[in-house]
Design a protein around this motif. Sequence first.
Motif, PDB file in Angstrom:
ATOM      1  N   GLU A 134     -40.861 -20.051 136.743  1.00  0.00           N
ATOM      2  CA  GLU A 134     -40.077 -19.777 138.425  1.00  0.00           C
ATOM      3  C   GLU A 134     -41.373 -18.562 138.586  1.00  0.00           C
ATOM      4  OE1 GLU A 134     -36.218 -17.324 139.431  1.00  0.00           O
ATOM      5  OE2 GLU A 134     -36.802 -18.400 137.211  1.00  0.00           O
ATOM      6  N   ILE A 135     -41.911 -17.767 137.805  1.00  0.00           N
ATOM      7  CA  ILE A 135     -42.992 -16.804 137.817  1.00  0.00           C
ATOM      8  C   ILE A 135     -43.870 -16.855 138.756  1.00  0.00           C
ATOM      9  CG2 ILE A 135     -44.104 -15.131 137.483  1.00  0.00           C
ATOM     10  CD1 ILE A 135     -42.681 -14.200 134.948  1.00  0.00           C
ATOM     11  N   GLY A 136     -44.596 -18.590 138.583  1.00  0.00           N
ATOM     12  CA  GLY A 136     -45.861 -18.904 138.820  1.00  0.00           C
ATOM     13  C   GLY A 136     -45.135 -20.125 140.085  1.00  0.00           C
ATOM     14  N   GLU A 137     -44.728 -20.487 140.528  1.00  0.00           N
ATOM     15  CA  GLU A 137     -44.215 -20.830 141.649  1.00  0.00           C
ATOM     16  C   GLU A 137     -43.949 -19.963 142.791  1.00  0.00           C
ATOM     17  OE1 GLU A 137     -41.038 -24.203 143.679  1.00  0.00           O
ATOM     18  OE2 GLU A 137     -41.082 -23.687 141.578  1.00  0.00           O
ATOM     19  N   THR A 156     -50.440 -10.204 142.079  1.00  0.00           N
ATOM     20  CA  THR A 156     -50.237  -8.805 141.216  1.00  0.00           C
ATOM     21  C   THR A 156     -48.687  -8.830 140.904  1.00  0.00           C
ATOM     22  OG1 THR A 156     -51.922  -8.556 142.734  1.00  0.00           O
ATOM     23  CG2 THR A 156     -50.221  -6.847 141.654  1.00  0.00           C
ATOM     24  N   THR A 157     -47.851  -9.501 141.435  1.00  0.00           N
ATOM     25  CA  THR A 157     -46.559  -9.558 141.512  1.00  0.00           C
ATOM     26  C   THR A 157     -46.840 -10.653 140.064  1.00  0.00           C
ATOM     27  OG1 THR A 157     -45.808  -8.568 143.189  1.00  0.00           O
ATOM     28  CG2 THR A 157     -43.951  -9.637 142.006  1.00  0.00           C
ATOM     29  N   ALA A 158     -46.828 -11.305 140.027  1.00  0.00           N
ATOM     30  CA  ALA A 158     -47.252 -13.093 139.226  1.00  0.00           C
ATOM     31  C   ALA A 158     -47.366 -12.504 137.415  1.00  0.00           C
ATOM     32  CB  ALA A 158     -47.421 -14.241 139.439  1.00  0.00           C
ATOM     33  N   LEU A 159     -48.490 -11.225 138.421  1.00  0.00           N
ATOM     34  CA  LEU A 159     -48.794 -11.089 137.009  1.00  0.00           C
ATOM     35  C   LEU A 159     -48.481 -10.469 136.157  1.00  0.00           C
ATOM     36  CD1 LEU A 159     -52.382 -11.418 135.323  1.00  0.00           C
ATOM     37  CD2 LEU A 159     -52.807  -9.766 136.677  1.00  0.00           C
ATOM     38  N   ASP A 160     -47.352  -9.458 136.892  1.00  0.00           N
ATOM     39  CA  ASP A 160     -46.602  -8.198 135.997  1.00  0.00           C
ATOM     40  C   ASP A 160     -45.940  -9.033 135.487  1.00  0.00           C
ATOM     41  OD1 ASP A 160     -48.990  -5.861 137.124  1.00  0.00           O
ATOM     42  OD2 ASP A 160     -48.118  -5.422 138.909  1.00  0.00           O
ATOM     43  N   ALA A 161     -44.756  -9.187 136.084  1.00  0.00           N
ATOM     44  CA  ALA A 161     -43.970 -10.527 135.608  1.00  0.00           C
ATOM     45  C   ALA A 161     -44.522 -11.283 134.653  1.00  0.00           C
ATOM     46  CB  ALA A 161     -43.369 -11.324 136.633  1.00  0.00           C
ATOM     47  N   ARG A 183     -39.359 -23.418 125.483  1.00  0.00           N
ATOM     48  CA  ARG A 183     -38.390 -24.608 126.687  1.00  0.00           C
ATOM     49  C   ARG A 183     -38.324 -23.276 126.983  1.00  0.00           C
ATOM     50  NH1 ARG A 183     -33.529 -28.516 127.097  1.00  0.00           N
ATOM     51  NH2 ARG A 183     -33.845 -29.590 129.543  1.00  0.00           N
ATOM     52  N   ASP A 184     -37.320 -22.314 127.041  1.00  0.00           N
ATOM     53  CA  ASP A 184     -37.104 -20.997 127.794  1.00  0.00           C
ATOM     54  C   ASP A 184     -38.081 -20.372 128.526  1.00  0.00           C
ATOM     55  OD1 ASP A 184     -34.079 -22.332 127.610  1.00  0.00           O
ATOM     56  OD2 ASP A 184     -33.864 -20.567 126.515  1.00  0.00           O
ATOM     57  N   VAL A 185     -39.080 -19.531 127.475  1.00  0.00           N
ATOM     58  CA  VAL A 185     -40.064 -19.418 128.103  1.00  0.00           C
ATOM     59  C   VAL A 185     -40.900 -19.747 129.242  1.00  0.00           C
ATOM     60  CG1 VAL A 185     -42.054 -17.933 127.235  1.00  0.00           C
ATOM     61  CG2 VAL A 185     -39.995 -18.457 126.079  1.00  0.00           C
ATOM     62  N   ALA A 186     -40.860 -20.812 129.171  1.00  0.00           N
ATOM     63  CA  ALA A 186     -41.948 -22.200 129.866  1.00  0.00           C
ATOM     64  C   ALA A 186     -40.898 -22.276 131.440  1.00  0.00           C
ATOM     65  CB  ALA A 186     -42.112 -23.372 129.354  1.00  0.00           C
ATOM     66  N   GLY A 201     -50.673 -19.612 139.172  1.00  0.00           N
ATOM     67  CA  GLY A 201     -49.170 -18.623 139.852  1.00  0.00           C
ATOM     68  C   GLY A 201     -49.262 -17.693 139.525  1.00  0.00           C
ATOM     69  N   LEU A 202     -49.835 -18.019 137.790  1.00  0.00           N
ATOM     70  CA  LEU A 202     -49.375 -16.297 137.163  1.00  0.00           C
ATOM     71  C   LEU A 202     -50.424 -15.464 137.206  1.00  0.00           C
ATOM     72  CD1 LEU A 202     -48.409 -18.107 133.700  1.00  0.00           C
ATOM     73  CD2 LEU A 202     -47.040 -17.435 135.384  1.00  0.00           C
ATOM     74  N   LEU A 203     -52.127 -16.109 137.316  1.00  0.00           N
ATOM     75  CA  LEU A 203     -52.764 -14.461 136.817  1.00  0.00           C
ATOM     76  C   LEU A 203     -53.327 -14.450 138.480  1.00  0.00           C
ATOM     77  CD1 LEU A 203     -55.024 -15.912 134.376  1.00  0.00           C
ATOM     78  CD2 LEU A 203     -52.979 -14.898 133.866  1.00  0.00           C
TER      79      LEU A 203
END
Length: 456
Positions: free
Chosen positions: A393-396, A345-350, A385-388, A340-342
């Motif tokens: 949300e980014i990964g989803e 492209t949008t998620a990777l940037d975020a 916890r907040d970072v996760a 989800g993160l990698l």
Amino acid sequence: MSIPQSGGGLIEDRNQLAQYLSDGCKPQENWAIGTEHEKFGYCMKAHMPLPYEGECSIRMMLEGLRDRFNWEPVEEGGNIIGLTRDGANVSLEPGGQLELSGAPLKTIHETCDEVNEHLREVKSVADKCGMAFIGLGAAPEWSHDDMPLMPKGRYRLMDGYMQKVGSFGTQMMRRTCTVQVNLDWSTEADMVKKFRVALALQPIATALFANSPFFEGKPNGWQSWRARIWQDLDADRTGMLPFVFEDGMGFERYVDYALDVPMYFVYRDGKYIDALGMSFRDFLDGKLPALPGEKPTLSDWADHLTTIFPEARIKKFMEMRGADGGPWRRICALPAFWVGLLYDTTALDAAWDVAKDWTAEERDALRHDAAKYGFKAEIGGRTLRDVARELLEIGENGLKSRARPGAGGLIADETHFLNALHESVEAGMSPSDELLAKYHGEWNGDLSRIYDEYSY
């Protein structure tokens, strides 16, 4: 750990080392997902780890998988030490931990089907032999002497070497388990960006998947004892690789780093030749003391890359190495987190925006604190916890953008594989927190309860 590599000719030019890594570049439509997971086997009657030989043993498991489920055996010195089938392999960690290294697959649906099939096969063989398997980051009760060293030449060499560097090398080898995911890149620049995100955010994966609060029969004071072990092991080949975040990072820079990592061995004619502490740079010049006058092959280079253990590493793909082994449901959550993160492209940037201002000192501190405190660790005034929560949300959104359906189109995308992680973050409880709550509550300090309740 890896089986011996093959298929490489003589290295005639140093540029071939970087080219080997560059050959991993793939167009996005060919990116794949390879999931690896390790688990501890034990005899159900005694709750003791499996020996290699005997009626309730590792050999019986491997032979059972071979005979009943059409796996091809891998042997060394007359011993069965692994299996291969359809691009996947089953291998042994030093203390008998059983590992599935999955085939490169297109979706998390497929890789989860593969995990499910493997665990069903393992359970089928195990039930007939009086053994069981459990997913934890560290052995909850067993001592070093309880964990027999598997009959692999690579491990005999490493076992002696690990006793001379750091403090926890043999604990890592015999008494830890992990879940990893292997992912692709398209270009050198794409590799660099993904590598930076992967390294910076490994501590968040450590907190999300922390599952080793016990060691030698009692709470150890850490959320992830497995991650603690890696922090005092062998400084030459572990850590957060600060050079990855510096200008000039690329395949050549990683080659420079890898050449400075002391060697373990050279594999020749089915045997491991002791090259402990020797230099691959000398090997390139034909000056390796273990093989005077002989120069390395690309297979030797590939083998050497498997002996480097930072929090994320590259070969012809990138490995995420920060998570504890865990329960069945969470195995598929790890590839979901990183894909989800990698892979969008949008998620990777975020994801990079979250971590790009962290200093090398902060990243190192976070590596320690995530293992010690889990979700309660802090960076930049925020709890993990907040970072996760933000990263999930980014990964989803990244998984929604991929829009890879499953179950014959009945499932729209891969986001449901993150559900276990969302639940942990919302509750503020990692798997380690859940285990400790049971230990201090309904188990009344009886750690033997973990086997019945948490085995596959």
